[in-house]
Scaffold this motif. Structure first.
Motif, short mmCIF file in Angstrom:
data_model
loop_
_atom_site.label_atom_id
_atom_site.label_comp_id
_atom_site.label_asym_id
_atom_site.label_seq_id
_atom_site.Cartn_x
_atom_site.Cartn_y
_atom_site.Cartn_z
N GLU A 42 41.59 48.62 48.53
CA GLU A 42 41.07 47.06 48.66
C GLU A 42 39.69 46.89 48.92
OE1 GLU A 42 42.79 45.92 52.42
OE2 GLU A 42 44.88 46.14 51.75
N ILE A 43 39.08 47.73 47.67
CA ILE A 43 37.88 47.95 47.38
C ILE A 43 36.81 46.42 47.50
CG2 ILE A 43 37.72 47.76 44.86
CD1 ILE A 43 35.68 49.98 45.04
N LYS A 44 35.81 46.37 48.01
CA LYS A 44 34.81 44.94 48.30
C LYS A 44 33.54 45.34 47.78
CE LYS A 44 38.00 43.49 52.09
NZ LYS A 44 38.94 44.59 51.95
N ASN A 45 32.78 44.28 47.85
CA ASN A 45 31.28 44.35 47.85
C ASN A 45 30.87 44.95 46.74
OD1 ASN A 45 31.86 42.57 50.22
ND2 ASN A 45 31.51 44.17 51.60
N LYS A 46 31.33 44.93 45.59
CA LYS A 46 30.87 45.70 44.23
C LYS A 46 30.39 44.68 43.35
CE LYS A 46 32.06 49.38 46.07
NZ LYS A 46 30.87 50.40 46.93
N THR A 47 29.36 45.03 42.59
CA THR A 47 28.96 44.28 41.39
C THR A 47 29.73 44.95 40.37
OG1 THR A 47 26.53 44.06 42.15
CG2 THR A 47 27.09 43.63 39.71
N PHE A 48 30.76 43.91 39.93
CA PHE A 48 31.70 44.65 38.86
C PHE A 48 31.56 44.10 37.30
CE2 PHE A 48 36.26 44.23 37.53
CZ PHE A 48 36.35 45.40 37.04
N GLY A 49 31.57 44.94 36.66
CA GLY A 49 31.61 44.69 34.96
C GLY A 49 32.47 45.54 34.29
N ALA A 50 33.15 44.96 33.12
CA ALA A 50 34.18 45.48 32.70
C ALA A 50 34.06 45.18 30.96
CB ALA A 50 35.51 45.07 33.08
N LEU A 59 40.90 40.86 34.18
CA LEU A 59 40.94 39.57 35.02
C LEU A 59 42.05 40.01 35.91
CD1 LEU A 59 39.64 36.95 35.36
CD2 LEU A 59 41.27 36.09 33.68
N GLU A 60 43.22 40.23 35.82
CA GLU A 60 44.24 40.46 36.78
C GLU A 60 43.66 41.25 37.90
OE1 GLU A 60 47.44 42.04 34.43
OE2 GLU A 60 48.00 40.03 33.67
N PHE A 61 43.00 42.40 37.56
CA PHE A 61 42.57 43.35 38.72
C PHE A 61 41.52 42.67 39.58
CE2 PHE A 61 38.94 45.94 39.73
CZ PHE A 61 39.66 47.01 40.66
N SER A 62 40.34 41.83 38.70
CA SER A 62 39.44 41.25 39.64
C SER A 62 39.95 40.04 40.52
CB SER A 62 38.59 40.39 38.45
OG SER A 62 37.75 39.61 38.97
N GLU A 63 41.07 39.31 39.94
CA GLU A 63 41.62 38.14 40.77
C GLU A 63 42.26 38.96 41.99
OE1 GLU A 63 44.02 36.19 37.85
OE2 GLU A 63 42.43 34.83 37.50
N ARG A 64 43.15 39.80 41.69
CA ARG A 64 43.81 40.49 42.92
C ARG A 64 42.91 41.15 43.80
NH1 ARG A 64 46.92 42.61 38.88
NH2 ARG A 64 46.00 45.03 39.10
N LEU A 65 41.66 41.71 43.64
CA LEU A 65 40.88 42.11 44.84
C LEU A 65 39.70 40.93 45.00
CD1 LEU A 65 42.16 44.67 43.90
CD2 LEU A 65 39.83 45.66 44.37
N LYS A 66 39.86 39.83 44.32
CA LYS A 66 38.70 38.77 44.49
C LYS A 66 37.50 39.61 44.59
CE LYS A 66 41.48 36.20 47.99
NZ LYS A 66 42.66 37.01 48.21
N LEU A 67 37.25 40.27 43.34
CA LEU A 67 35.96 41.00 42.72
C LEU A 67 35.61 40.22 41.56
CD1 LEU A 67 34.56 43.44 44.03
CD2 LEU A 67 35.84 44.80 42.29
N PRO A 68 34.73 39.36 41.63
CA PRO A 68 34.32 38.76 40.45
C PRO A 68 33.89 39.62 39.25
CG PRO A 68 33.59 37.54 42.28
CD PRO A 68 33.92 38.81 42.77
N ILE A 69 34.12 39.36 38.15
CA ILE A 69 33.52 40.10 37.01
C ILE A 69 31.95 39.41 36.81
CG2 ILE A 69 33.73 40.70 34.64
CD1 ILE A 69 36.84 40.58 34.82
N ALA A 70 31.06 40.27 36.90
CA ALA A 70 29.80 40.01 36.76
C ALA A 70 29.34 40.00 35.21
CB ALA A 70 28.87 40.86 37.48
N ALA A 71 29.94 40.71 34.27
CA ALA A 71 29.83 40.75 32.81
C ALA A 71 30.75 41.46 32.26
CB ALA A 71 28.37 41.47 32.62
N THR A 72 31.02 41.14 30.87
CA THR A 72 32.08 41.67 30.03
C THR A 72 31.75 41.57 28.75
OG1 THR A 72 34.57 41.68 29.77
CG2 THR A 72 33.53 39.62 29.94
N PHE A 73 32.32 42.34 27.85
CA PHE A 73 32.53 42.13 26.39
C PHE A 73 33.58 43.03 25.72
CE2 PHE A 73 29.94 46.02 26.84
CZ PHE A 73 30.16 46.76 25.68
N SER A 74 33.94 42.77 24.56
CA SER A 74 34.89 43.67 23.75
C SER A 74 34.59 43.69 22.58
CB SER A 74 36.30 43.04 24.05
OG SER A 74 36.51 41.74 23.30
#
Length: 396
Positions: free
Chosen positions: A329-337, A353-368
């Motif tokens: 239940e990791i919390k309080n991270k700046t998270f990018g994927a 996005l599924e991971f982000s939503e389950r943990l309520k950990l917003p994705i700060a940046a992304t690209f593919s």
């Protein structure tokens, strides 16, 4: 290791394990591990605090020697501490086992000690008088099993904390922290907490608050050194970990089959360094120990995860890592994927996005990107790094 007096009337009788390769069959033990047990001697009664793994029972009983044990205190029932209970119970048939009600059920189930008359069941705040020394019990459930408790001796300002404040690493001669170089134990403390206790931060904070009014000069855990000189530092680290406070640093965990995702990782790390970031830790999920990845992700404030698409999912070692983060239940991270793909566009983004939503950990940046990095995608790693650092600044 010989028996050692920690403070008047309190003795160490634990053992070292330098042969087990993985704790709980999961977590590497490059420096071994200790199983700590203690004797508290009052004028009238003597108590044994916890036991050791059954593998070491012979040397353990030799160390206790001819002591008459009146009470066995069971703070925690995990088998590395309770495994020797049946042998101890046989050796001292008149000994009372002091534990809480949940632990009593576990002792019956794990150790087959079924005689109810052998148990003295205690609740929060109960006390037992040894003659000149008092044992006071504090229930600390889910640190990290539901039956865990801690035992306090007010006359010696000493607490026996079970797995609380513990660490991997065998004891190399010294028992108390001021007898040794503790650097390796502090490093291993982060790994121990994040790997084993990490999910239960709320419970650990409740335990810390319960202990706060006590005068404590010695913490005697079931793993690692007895804390005295560095007690405040240990409590502070535990408090920060339990409240999900992080140190500045960027952890990048990635999976790459043929090097294309790796190329993006290297560029992100370069740009982070150019921006002045000094603490950058990169883990190839296919090769790094899961234990280290969990520990670093728990410890530092920024987590970046990159993955190629594999059979319409994330690369399996990356997915396993994210599952471990979710379990804790990791919390309080700046998270990018970010992700790479050959034909399955959008799969990585969906999974992140599924991971982000389950943990309520917003994705700060992304690209593919598709196939390999090229002139059209060359700007992505730099922009991604810039967005991560900006989001991190806003999270401080």
């Amino acid at each position: 290791m010989k028996t050692r007096e920690i403070i008047k009337d309190i003795h160490y009788v634990g053992v070292n394990d330098r042969t087990t390769v993985k704790f709980e069959e999961q977590w590497p033990l490059p420096y071994g591990v200790s199983y700590n047990s203690y004797i508290v001697k009052g004028v009238e009664k003597t108590a044994l605090i916890d036991t050791v793994k059954i593998d070491a029972v012979n040397s353990y009983l030799e160390k206790i020697g001819g002591e008459k044990i009146d009470y066995l205190i069971v703070n925690h029932m995990e088998p590395d501490h309770s495994g020797s209970i049946p042998e101890v119970a046989k050796l001292w048939p008149d000994m009372k086992i002091i534990c809480n009600a949940i632990a009593a059920g576990m002792i019956k189930g794990f150790c087959h000690v079924d005689d109810d008359s052998r148990f003295l069941i205690v609740k929060d705040g109960d006390e037992v008088d040894l003659g000149g020394l008092t044992l006071k019990f504090f229930m600390t459930p889910m640190v990290h099993w539901p039956e865990t408790m801690m035992t306090y001796v007010p006359e010696r300002k000493t607490i026996f904390s079970g797995d609380g404040f513990g660490t991997f690493g065998a004891l190399n001669g010294g028992i108390i922290d001021d007898e040794m170089d503790t650097d390796i134990y502090f490093k291993e403390m982060y790994r121990y907490y994040s790997n084993i206790v990490g999910k239960y931060g709320k419970s650990v904070m409740m335990a810390l608050n319960k202990l706060k009014p006590l005068e404590i000069e010695y913490i005697c855990p079931t793993h690692g050194p007895v804390w005295h000189k560095k007690l405040n530092e240990v409590v502070d680290i535990t408090r920060r970990l339990a409240s999900y406070e992080s140190e500045p640093g960027v952890v990048i965990v990635y999976g790459s089959m043929y090097g294309n995702t790796t190329e993006a990782v290297e560029q992100i790390a370069d740009y982070l360094c150019d921006a002045g970031e000094k603490k950058i830790i990169v883990h190839n999920a296919a090769h790094s120990e899961m234990s280290d990845m969990i520990s670093d992700a728990f410890r530092y404030d920024t987590l970046i995860v990159g993955s190629c698409v594999y059979s319409m999912r994330l690369f399996p070692p990356v997915e396993t890592f994210l599952n471990a983060m979710e379990t804790r239940e990791i919390k309080n991270k700046t998270f990018g994927a970010f992700g790479s793909f050959s034909w399955a566009n959008g799969v990585a983004e969906k999974k992140f996005l599924e991971f982000s939503e389950r943990l309520k950990l917003p994705i700060a940046a992304t690209f593919s990107f598709k196939h390999a990095m090229n002139d059209g995608t060359a700007h992505n790693p730099r922009e991604f790094a810039e967005q991560i650092l900006e989001a991190r600044k806003n999270n401080l």
